[in-house]
Design a protein around this motif. Structure first.
Motif, PDB file in Angstrom:
ATOM      1  N   ALA A 174       1.720   6.246  -7.182  1.00 42.74           N
ATOM      2  CA  ALA A 174       0.606   7.062  -7.668  1.00 42.74           C
ATOM      3  C   ALA A 174       0.908   8.555  -7.561  1.00 42.74           C
ATOM      4  O   ALA A 174       0.428   9.346  -8.359  1.00 42.74           O
ATOM      5  N   ARG A 178       2.292   1.606  -3.552  1.00 41.42           N
ATOM      6  CA  ARG A 178       1.257   2.111  -4.458  1.00 41.42           C
ATOM      7  C   ARG A 178       1.043   3.613  -4.278  1.00 41.42           C
ATOM      8  O   ARG A 178       0.892   4.352  -5.235  1.00 41.42           O
ATOM      9  N   ARG A 222      -0.252  -4.187 -13.686  1.00 39.55           N
ATOM     10  CA  ARG A 222      -0.955  -5.304 -13.027  1.00 39.55           C
ATOM     11  C   ARG A 222      -1.803  -6.069 -14.052  1.00 39.55           C
ATOM     12  O   ARG A 222      -1.857  -7.286 -14.007  1.00 39.55           O
ATOM     13  N   ARG A 223      -2.484  -5.356 -14.935  1.00 39.55           N
ATOM     14  CA  ARG A 223      -3.300  -6.008 -15.949  1.00 39.55           C
ATOM     15  C   ARG A 223      -2.435  -6.847 -16.868  1.00 39.55           C
ATOM     16  O   ARG A 223      -2.766  -7.992 -17.186  1.00 39.55           O
ATOM     17  N   SER A 224      -1.290  -6.302 -17.253  1.00 36.85           N
ATOM     18  CA  SER A 224      -0.368  -7.050 -18.118  1.00 36.85           C
ATOM     19  C   SER A 224       0.182  -8.285 -17.436  1.00 36.85           C
ATOM     20  O   SER A 224       0.452  -9.286 -18.079  1.00 36.85           O
ATOM     21  N   VAL A 271       0.562   1.752 -12.964  1.00 36.22           N
ATOM     22  CA  VAL A 271       0.485   0.585 -12.079  1.00 36.22           C
ATOM     23  C   VAL A 271      -0.661  -0.311 -12.495  1.00 36.22           C
ATOM     24  O   VAL A 271      -0.519  -1.556 -12.555  1.00 36.22           O
ATOM     25  N   HIS A 272      -1.814   0.252 -12.820  1.00 40.12           N
ATOM     26  CA  HIS A 272      -2.967  -0.531 -13.273  1.00 40.12           C
ATOM     27  C   HIS A 272      -2.622  -1.301 -14.552  1.00 40.12           C
ATOM     28  O   HIS A 272      -2.922  -2.483 -14.666  1.00 40.12           O
ATOM     29  N   GLN A 273      -1.966  -0.652 -15.496  1.00 37.42           N
ATOM     30  CA  GLN A 273      -1.575  -1.297 -16.746  1.00 37.42           C
ATOM     31  C   GLN A 273      -0.587  -2.428 -16.465  1.00 37.42           C
ATOM     32  O   GLN A 273      -0.707  -3.513 -17.046  1.00 37.42           O
ATOM     33  N   ALA A 301      -0.792   6.007 -11.267  1.00 39.63           N
ATOM     34  CA  ALA A 301      -1.834   5.028 -10.943  1.00 39.63           C
ATOM     35  C   ALA A 301      -2.243   4.250 -12.192  1.00 39.63           C
ATOM     36  O   ALA A 301      -2.435   3.034 -12.141  1.00 39.63           O
ATOM     37  N   ASP A 302      -2.362   4.954 -13.326  1.00 40.19           N
ATOM     38  CA  ASP A 302      -2.689   4.268 -14.582  1.00 40.19           C
ATOM     39  C   ASP A 302      -1.577   3.311 -14.974  1.00 40.19           C
ATOM     40  O   ASP A 302      -1.831   2.211 -15.470  1.00 40.19           O
ATOM     41  N   ASP A 325       0.820  -1.209   0.000  1.00 41.40           N
ATOM     42  CA  ASP A 325       0.000   0.000   0.000  1.00 41.40           C
ATOM     43  C   ASP A 325       0.861   1.269   0.000  1.00 41.40           C
ATOM     44  O   ASP A 325       0.548   2.250  -0.657  1.00 41.40           O
TER      45      ASP A 325
END
Length: 192
Positions: free
Chosen positions: A139, A135, A187-189, A183-185, A180-181, A132
């Motif tokens: 972010a 992150r 994690r999705r990858s 990190v999201h990308q 944040a985007d 956390d």
């Protein structure tokens, strides 16, 4: 003790007395030396509550709330000095007679004791950062700082499941992304 004097003296309960004492020959600073800040604070809250229970004549400290004000618990100037004396003996710290009024709750007093035992402060042990916290830092970091530091490409490679760059947004699309985007990308990858 004569029965007429029993009402003037508060009895000390063995369980509460044991909670307020440290191991023989071992100071609280030594006892808590390897502990995290959270563990130190928890142990010192137990010490304070044990002293409170002993001073006020409670059977055990478990029935006391660390967030209750000392005044709500029934402290006056005499019991405040008695608690101060107990805590000074247990910790080896020189505490003012007004310590209960200066630090009005057991949890606040425990933090003060921790600061006195470990004046330089004690952070959580170094090692892996908590997810956390990582992150939050990512972010808050602009994407341009990753690029300027030369780690953007490495982050993108790490985001791929097998260490290779995976098809994703085009390079110029990354310019529009915040941390944040990113990190999201990543994690999705990685399939998370």
């Amino acid at each position: 003790m004569p029965s007429i004097l029993r009402g003037l003296v508060r009895p000390v309960r063995p369980a509460a007395e044991a909670a307020a004492a440290s191991a023989p020959g071992e100071s609280w600073a030594q006892r808590l030396d390897g502990a995290t800040a959270t563990e130190q604070e928890s142990a010192l809250v137990d010490l304070v509550l044990g002293g409170v229970a002993a001073v006020l004549g409670h059977a055990n400290a478990a029935e006391l709330d660390a967030d209750s004000a000392f005044k709500e618990l029934g402290f006056d100037s005499l019991t405040a000095v008695e608690l101060r004396n107990r805590l000074s003996r247990a910790t080896g710290l020189r505490l003012p007679a007004t310590v209960v009024f200066d630090y009005p709750k057991p949890v606040v007093l425990a933090r003060h004791l921790r600061d006195g035992l470990f004046p330089g402060g004690r952070d959580e042990p170094a090692g892996e950062p908590r997810e956390d916290e990582l992150r939050r830092v990512l972010a808050a970091t602009p994407l341009s700082r990753f690029r300027d530091a030369g780690v953007l490409e490495a982050l993108l490679r790490l985001a791929g499941p097998d260490g290779t760059e995976e098809a994703g947004p085009a390079e110029d699309e990354f310019d529009a992304m915040d941390a944040a985007d990113l990190v999201h990308q990543a994690r999705r990858s990685a399939g998370l």
